[in-house]
Motif scaffolding. Structure first.
Motif, PDB file in Angstrom:
ATOM      1  N   LEU A   1       0.833  -1.206   0.000  1.00 18.88           N
ATOM      2  CA  LEU A   1       0.000   0.000   0.000  1.00 18.88           C
ATOM      3  C   LEU A   1       0.866   1.254   0.000  1.00 18.88           C
ATOM      4  CD1 LEU A   1      -2.877  -0.922   2.467  1.00 18.88           C
ATOM      5  CD2 LEU A   1      -2.947  -0.796  -0.016  1.00 18.88           C
ATOM      6  N   GLU A   2       1.953   1.216   0.770  1.00 13.70           N
ATOM      7  CA  GLU A   2       2.813   2.398   0.866  1.00 13.70           C
ATOM      8  C   GLU A   2       3.399   2.744  -0.495  1.00 13.70           C
ATOM      9  OE1 GLU A   2       6.390   1.887   3.059  1.00 13.70           O
ATOM     10  OE2 GLU A   2       6.866   4.008   3.052  1.00 13.70           O
ATOM     11  N   THR A   3       3.790   1.724  -1.255  1.00 17.98           N
ATOM     12  CA  THR A   3       4.477   1.995  -2.511  1.00 17.98           C
ATOM     13  C   THR A   3       3.519   2.198  -3.682  1.00 17.98           C
ATOM     14  OG1 THR A   3       4.794  -0.380  -2.698  1.00 17.98           O
ATOM     15  CG2 THR A   3       6.676   0.915  -1.974  1.00 17.98           C
ATOM     16  N   THR A   4       2.298   1.634  -3.599  1.00 12.88           N
ATOM     17  CA  THR A   4       1.440   1.744  -4.776  1.00 12.88           C
ATOM     18  C   THR A   4       0.130   2.502  -4.544  1.00 12.88           C
ATOM     19  OG1 THR A   4       0.524  -0.400  -4.273  1.00 12.88           O
ATOM     20  CG2 THR A   4       2.271  -0.339  -5.919  1.00 12.88           C
ATOM     21  N   ALA A   5      -0.321   2.623  -3.286  1.00 15.25           N
ATOM     22  CA  ALA A   5      -1.648   3.205  -3.089  1.00 15.25           C
ATOM     23  C   ALA A   5      -1.615   4.695  -2.759  1.00 15.25           C
ATOM     24  CB  ALA A   5      -2.393   2.455  -1.993  1.00 15.25           C
ATOM     25  N   GLY A   6      -0.432   5.294  -2.784  1.00 16.01           N
ATOM     26  CA  GLY A   6      -0.365   6.736  -2.594  1.00 16.01           C
ATOM     27  C   GLY A   6      -0.676   7.213  -1.181  1.00 16.01           C
ATOM     28  N   VAL A   7      -0.455   6.395  -0.168  1.00 18.33           N
ATOM     29  CA  VAL A   7      -0.700   6.880   1.199  1.00 18.33           C
ATOM     30  C   VAL A   7       0.324   7.945   1.584  1.00 18.33           C
ATOM     31  CG1 VAL A   7      -1.885   4.875   2.141  1.00 18.33           C
ATOM     32  CG2 VAL A   7       0.598   4.936   2.154  1.00 18.33           C
ATOM     33  N   THR A   8       1.451   8.012   0.852  1.00 23.91           N
ATOM     34  CA  THR A   8       2.440   9.040   1.173  1.00 23.91           C
ATOM     35  C   THR A   8       1.996  10.404   0.662  1.00 23.91           C
ATOM     36  OG1 THR A   8       3.580   8.220  -0.776  1.00 23.91           O
ATOM     37  CG2 THR A   8       4.524   7.641   1.340  1.00 23.91           C
ATOM     38  N   ASP A   9       1.162  10.429  -0.379  1.00 23.85           N
ATOM     39  CA  ASP A   9       0.748  11.715  -0.966  1.00 23.85           C
ATOM     40  C   ASP A   9      -0.593  12.192  -0.456  1.00 23.85           C
ATOM     41  OD1 ASP A   9       3.008  11.606  -2.559  1.00 23.85           O
ATOM     42  OD2 ASP A   9       1.961  10.380  -4.048  1.00 23.85           O
ATOM     43  N   SER A  10      -1.474  11.254  -0.085  1.00 25.31           N
ATOM     44  CA  SER A  10      -2.803  11.646   0.317  1.00 25.31           C
ATOM     45  C   SER A  10      -3.007  11.403   1.808  1.00 25.31           C
ATOM     46  CB  SER A  10      -3.836  10.830  -0.467  1.00 25.31           C
ATOM     47  OG  SER A  10      -5.062  10.880   0.195  1.00 25.31           O
ATOM     48  N   PRO A  11      -2.986  12.480   2.614  1.00 28.09           N
ATOM     49  CA  PRO A  11      -3.172  12.313   4.059  1.00 28.09           C
ATOM     50  C   PRO A  11      -4.483  11.595   4.398  1.00 28.09           C
ATOM     51  CG  PRO A  11      -2.370  14.499   3.584  1.00 28.09           C
ATOM     52  CD  PRO A  11      -2.673  13.862   2.262  1.00 28.09           C
ATOM     53  N   ARG A  12      -5.526  11.795   3.561  1.00 22.28           N
ATOM     54  CA  ARG A  12      -6.814  11.170   3.873  1.00 22.28           C
ATOM     55  C   ARG A  12      -6.716   9.647   3.740  1.00 22.28           C
ATOM     56  NH1 ARG A  12     -11.502  14.741   1.847  1.00 22.28           N
ATOM     57  NH2 ARG A  12     -10.791  16.011   3.589  1.00 22.28           N
ATOM     58  N   ARG A  13      -6.036   9.198   2.680  1.00 26.54           N
ATOM     59  CA  ARG A  13      -5.829   7.750   2.531  1.00 26.54           C
ATOM     60  C   ARG A  13      -4.994   7.208   3.677  1.00 26.54           C
ATOM     61  NH1 ARG A  13      -4.102   7.058  -3.687  1.00 26.54           N
ATOM     62  NH2 ARG A  13      -5.848   8.200  -4.558  1.00 26.54           N
ATOM     63  N   LEU A  14      -3.997   8.006   4.093  1.00 27.12           N
ATOM     64  CA  LEU A  14      -3.157   7.591   5.214  1.00 27.12           C
ATOM     65  C   LEU A  14      -4.008   7.412   6.466  1.00 27.12           C
ATOM     66  CD1 LEU A  14      -0.327   7.203   6.512  1.00 27.12           C
ATOM     67  CD2 LEU A  14      -0.347   9.643   6.991  1.00 27.12           C
ATOM     68  N   ALA A  15      -4.922   8.389   6.707  1.00 28.56           N
ATOM     69  CA  ALA A  15      -5.783   8.306   7.889  1.00 28.56           C
ATOM     70  C   ALA A  15      -6.640   7.044   7.827  1.00 28.56           C
ATOM     71  CB  ALA A  15      -6.667   9.544   7.970  1.00 28.56           C
TER      72      ALA A  15
END
Lengths: 77, 456
Positions: free
Chosen positions: B173-187
């Motif tokens: 997820l970290e490398t492909t789902a963009g959790v590093t760019d989208s804080p909402r996805r990270l949350a």
């Protein structure tokens, strides 16, 4: 390989009596008698002879690695 | 152990070359009379040679008493009981941190650099928790907010296989789902993690979550093995880094020093850092672009790389165990040899982690400080430190140091596990060969220019 020999004091097993002797002397020193100690001393000395040769080979390996890197750089680099 | 430092220095010399040359290229070139550029292959070869030579030299040390002293060295201090109250502070910090990630991630600005959620999750947890674990000990056991939901207990039966799965999913997820760019996805990801932890704790109890499922706990506990500090019932002990990976040598055939699932996790840690290093490098991005150009969907390319790399890392180690088994006469199975030398790989993973995250953690630390000091506001003026030129040496030094420590630990493990000294030396060599391969690959990764991952 024959039947593995079990250590008399723990669950480990060994392929030959030499290894079991070394294990017993190292791991269960409180259980060994004078005869075993003498046998282990002989084994240790014999091992020391073999190790002397191995040590030279290892040092030779270090020199070879250094030499190889140096020559490769001179030739290819 | 001390005798290895000259070797590390030697490896460094090989490294300093290209930097001097690249600095020169920016405009100082005329100042030096003659430049020597070190070719990449020589740099990689020297790095591999440092690891190989440290193993050859370690082989000369065959005195069991000396090796025993190395393992046991270190002063011990009793810890005053009044410091123990700090223990309750950890989970509270964890709860506050988790709440901030959820709150800011969901409501804050959707821009990675100014959102405190990203700073806490990636600088605080992803980069700093493992670094803290490998220096002062198992910090996640202290911080973990989930522990408030259930009682601590003895480790349950069963292995860490679930943690391997969760960890793999998280890296994916970290490398492909963009959790590093989208804080909402990270949350959302953090919320799922916390909910998962809460559910496992409710159903099976906290020990199952902590010792089997939680990948953060696993990473923290494994890295704590290389930490030079150790806190236990006897007090605080200082020790040489990496000697903790020697501990727990099998008394009998059933008593492996590490469980198979934990070994898989260590190998995955080694692989994961290499994988994320590769896809964020210029050659990696170019290779992926080429593959996508052939018509392969990007996600399939990434998945293929992920699976092939994981198989290659594990496969290389398994082959080493097989070869080692062939070289010596032993009643141990190849799997047992893999487990005996498995913990030493933690030092390698630690080196890779420092190589990839130490500079990032230091330069981005003002973001974390700002996030913690003003917890309710987004970062109004994000500051990132500039790293001086010499810090570029850190990745290569970290990779090499990790490998050299692992070689030393493998040497001592060999001597503790095998009664004959010749066997102890012969058994390590295949493992050292694999380590030399890992070293050269990682050194290559830290020299190539970084690039943003493509198509994700």
């Amino acid at each position: 390989m024959g039947e593995p020999l079990r250590c008399a004091h723990c669950a480990r097993s060994f392929v030959d009596a030499e290894r079991r002797l070394a294990h017993t002397a190292l791991r269960h020193p409180e259980t060994v008698d004078a005869e075993t100690i003498a046998a282990y001393r002989t084994l240790y000395r014999r091992e020391q002879q073999q190790l002397r040769r191995l040590r030279l080979e290892l040092i030779g390996g270090v020199v070879a690695v250094y030499f190889a890197v140096f020559v490769l750089y001179t030739v290819v680099g | 152990m001390r005798r290895w430092w000259p070797l590390v220095a030697l490896g460094l010399l090989g490294w300093v070359g290209p930097v001097a040359a690249s600095n020169a290229a920016v405009g100082l070139g005329d100042a030096s009379a003659r430049q020597v550029t070190i070719p990449t292959w020589l740099y990689l070869l020297s790095g591999g040679a440092v690891v190989g030579v440290s193993a050859l030299l370690a082989g000369v040390v065959t005195d069991r008493r000396l090796l025993d002293q190395v393992v046991r060295w270190g002063p011990q201090r009793a810890v005053p009981p009044r410091v123990r109250w700090l223990r309750t502070l950890g989970p509270a910090l964890g709860v506050v941190g988790a709440a901030m990630v959820l709150y800011h991630g969901w409501t804050g600005p959707q821009l990675a650099l100014v959102n405190p959620a990203v700073a806490i999750a990636f600088v605080g947890v992803r980069a700093l928790v493992p670094i803290a674990a490998m220096t002062v000990g198992d910090v996640w056991r202290w911080l973990d907010p989930i522990q408030l939901l259930g009682a601590r207990g003895p480790p349950p039966g069963g292995d860490r296989w679930p943690a391997v799965g969760v960890y793999a999913l998280a890296v994916w997820l970290e490398t492909t789902a963009g959790v590093t760019d989208s804080p909402r996805r990270l949350a959302v990801a953090v919320a799922v993690y916390l909910l998962g932890g809460a559910m496992v704790t409710r159903v099976w109890g906290y020990p199952v979550w902590h010792h089997r499922v939680d990948p953060l706990a696993a990473v923290s506990a494994l890295f704590a093995r290389v930490a030079p500090l150790r806190l236990d019932a006897g007090g605080l002990r200082l020790r040489l880094p990496g000697v903790g990976t020697v501990a727990g040598v099998p008394r009998d055939d059933a008593d492996a020093p590490i469980a198979p699932g934990a070994l898989a996790l260590v190998l995955f840690m080694v692989f994961e850092l290499t994988y994320s290093g590769f896809i964020n490098s210029a050659p990696g991005a170019a290779a992926i672009t080429t593959a996508v150009g052939w018509g392969v969907p990007p996600l399939v390319v990434y998945l293929g790389l992920f699976l092939a790399g994981a198989a290659l890392t594990g496969g290389g180690y398994a082959v080493a165990a097989q070869v080692a088994h062939h070289r010596i006469r032993t009643t141990y199975a190849p799997q047992m040899l893999a487990l005996v030398f498995g913990p030493t790989l933690v030092a390698i993973a630690a080196g890779y982690h420092l190589a990839h995250y130490l500079l990032f953690a230091v330069t981005a630390s003002p973001l974390l400080v700002a996030a913690v000091t003003a917890p309710l506001t987004p970062l109004s003026n994000p500051v990132v430190l500039a790293a001086p030129g010499w810090t570029q040496a850190i990745p290569a030094v970290a990779v090499l140091a990790g490998h050299v420590i692992a070689v030393g630990a493998a040497h001592i493990s060999g001597f503790t596990a095998f009664p004959l000294r010749r066997t102890a030396i012969a058994v390590q060599l295949p493992f050292v060969a694999v380590m030399v391969g890992y070293t050269m690959l990682s050194l290559w990764l830290v020299t190539v220019p970084t690039a943003a991952a493509v198509f994700v």
